[in-house]
Enzyme design. Sequence first.
Site, PDB file in Angstrom:
ATOM      1  N   TRP A   1       0.811  -1.223   0.000  1.00  0.00           N
ATOM      2  CA  TRP A   1       0.000   0.000   0.000  1.00  0.00           C
ATOM      3  C   TRP A   1       0.843   1.272   0.000  1.00  0.00           C
ATOM      4  O   TRP A   1       0.425   2.315  -0.505  1.00  0.00           O
ATOM      5  CB  TRP A   1      -0.921  -0.020   1.220  1.00  0.00           C
ATOM      6  CG  TRP A   1      -1.775   1.183   1.379  1.00  0.00           C
ATOM      7  CD1 TRP A   1      -2.785   1.600   0.564  1.00  0.00           C
ATOM      8  CD2 TRP A   1      -1.710   2.134   2.457  1.00  0.00           C
ATOM      9  NE1 TRP A   1      -3.354   2.755   1.067  1.00  0.00           N
ATOM     10  CE2 TRP A   1      -2.711   3.098   2.222  1.00  0.00           C
ATOM     11  CE3 TRP A   1      -0.908   2.254   3.598  1.00  0.00           C
ATOM     12  CZ2 TRP A   1      -2.931   4.178   3.089  1.00  0.00           C
ATOM     13  CZ3 TRP A   1      -1.128   3.317   4.455  1.00  0.00           C
ATOM     14  CH2 TRP A   1      -2.120   4.269   4.190  1.00  0.00           C
ATOM     15  N   TYR A   2       2.056   1.210   0.553  1.00  0.00           N
ATOM     16  CA  TYR A   2       2.913   2.390   0.593  1.00  0.00           C
ATOM     17  C   TYR A   2       3.232   2.821  -0.838  1.00  0.00           C
ATOM     18  O   TYR A   2       3.799   2.063  -1.628  1.00  0.00           O
ATOM     19  CB  TYR A   2       4.225   2.115   1.323  1.00  0.00           C
ATOM     20  CG  TYR A   2       4.101   1.731   2.770  1.00  0.00           C
ATOM     21  CD1 TYR A   2       2.943   1.974   3.506  1.00  0.00           C
ATOM     22  CD2 TYR A   2       5.159   1.111   3.441  1.00  0.00           C
ATOM     23  CE1 TYR A   2       2.833   1.634   4.847  1.00  0.00           C
ATOM     24  CE2 TYR A   2       5.067   0.763   4.788  1.00  0.00           C
ATOM     25  CZ  TYR A   2       3.910   1.023   5.479  1.00  0.00           C
ATOM     26  OH  TYR A   2       3.816   0.667   6.799  1.00  0.00           O
ATOM     27  N   SER A   3       2.885   4.040  -1.162  1.00  0.00           N
ATOM     28  CA  SER A   3       3.075   4.594  -2.511  1.00  0.00           C
ATOM     29  C   SER A   3       2.455   3.697  -3.580  1.00  0.00           C
ATOM     30  O   SER A   3       2.860   3.717  -4.742  1.00  0.00           O
ATOM     31  CB  SER A   3       4.579   4.798  -2.815  1.00  0.00           C
ATOM     32  OG  SER A   3       5.119   5.810  -1.980  1.00  0.00           O
ATOM     33  N   ILE A   4       1.440   2.922  -3.164  1.00  0.00           N
ATOM     34  CA  ILE A   4       0.700   2.025  -4.075  1.00  0.00           C
ATOM     35  C   ILE A   4       1.666   1.220  -4.949  1.00  0.00           C
ATOM     36  O   ILE A   4       1.612   1.240  -6.176  1.00  0.00           O
ATOM     37  CB  ILE A   4      -0.317   2.810  -4.937  1.00  0.00           C
ATOM     38  CG1 ILE A   4      -1.124   3.759  -4.048  1.00  0.00           C
ATOM     39  CG2 ILE A   4      -1.268   1.836  -5.642  1.00  0.00           C
ATOM     40  CD1 ILE A   4      -1.918   3.081  -2.949  1.00  0.00           C
TER      41      ILE A   4
ATOM     42  N   ASN B   1       6.805   1.791  -3.264  1.00  0.00           N
ATOM     43  CA  ASN B   1       7.679   1.564  -2.114  1.00  0.00           C
ATOM     44  C   ASN B   1       8.450   0.258  -2.267  1.00  0.00           C
ATOM     45  O   ASN B   1       9.668   0.206  -2.067  1.00  0.00           O
ATOM     46  CB  ASN B   1       6.840   1.533  -0.830  1.00  0.00           C
ATOM     47  CG  ASN B   1       7.591   0.980   0.366  1.00  0.00           C
ATOM     48  OD1 ASN B   1       7.385  -0.170   0.750  1.00  0.00           O
ATOM     49  ND2 ASN B   1       8.444   1.777   0.958  1.00  0.00           N
TER      50      ASN B   1
END
Length: 330
Positions: free
Chosen positions: A58-61, A64
């Site tokens: 989910w981080y930076s879709i 990351n």
Amino acid sequence: MDYIRFGSTGLKVSPLCLGTMSMGNSAWKSWVLDEPASIPILRQALDLGINFFDMADWYSIGRNEEVVGRNLLKMSARENLVLATKVFYPMSGDANDRGLSRQHILRSIDRSLTRMGTDYVDLYVIHAFDPETPAEETMEALHETVRAGKVRYLGASTMYTWQFATMNHAAERLGLTRFVNMQCQYNVLYREEEREMFPYCLNEGIAVTTFSPLARGFLAREQRTIRTSEDAYQDFYGDEIDREIARRVREVAQRHGVSAAHVGMAWLAGNSRPNIPIVGASKTAHLDVAVQGLSLKLGAEERTFLEAPYRPRDEINDQQPLRRPRALNP
């Protein structure tokens, strides 16, 4: 840096984990570092002896995992790295591209591995509890990722102890892979996991990793930054008691000739409840402070001084609306 055993497993990790939510794509959140600015921090972490890195799809879709995973693999041999990533939050507008269903988990692990450029992750963590999916379905899907060789160990994050225990019980009952890690928020301002989660994990031999060691930065500075102004959890911190504890942290720091961040890390590292802090960094200097904090020893009187104002408060959980904490027994 001395490496420690990860709970009751045979895995050895650094006593500090680099959390990489701040690395990926600044278009996702303004405080996130793009790839060129992320690389020096990853290099510094390796130079300091850190081998444990925490990511999430989910981080930076997804970006990351690309930035962190691929660059680490350019800097170090795969067998020297302990890579963790997470699954749960929406990755698109697709109704099935979220949660902990079998469909989403099996699809997500493949996408994460492709983005990182590796055949397996050492630790696969469910980012939160999914009340819409049966625990049996989730645990069966996670077990399949292990059996397929795509995942070495399983972890969970940000849920009530009864939810965590329910999922592990489902795994035991069905003969599936259990969780060996709980990732939860913990710092001198937020200690609710001491009530049930820490004792449960200690009894079960489960490794505890703790994020937000500086209370979303509140312990290091009481004013908002670009990041904290966009952080929903920030509203949990800042009442009169929090400000008093933060003042005491600064007072102890002054006695030792270090920063408040050093003391916040030292409080975690010297804790009688074993935990591995997950630290974020937007500068290489932040990692230096975190590592130095691990070796700072606080006396028993200093720890009592820091902890004395604390009071029970609402638990932080992704299944409840975010709001400022209140004392349970004012």
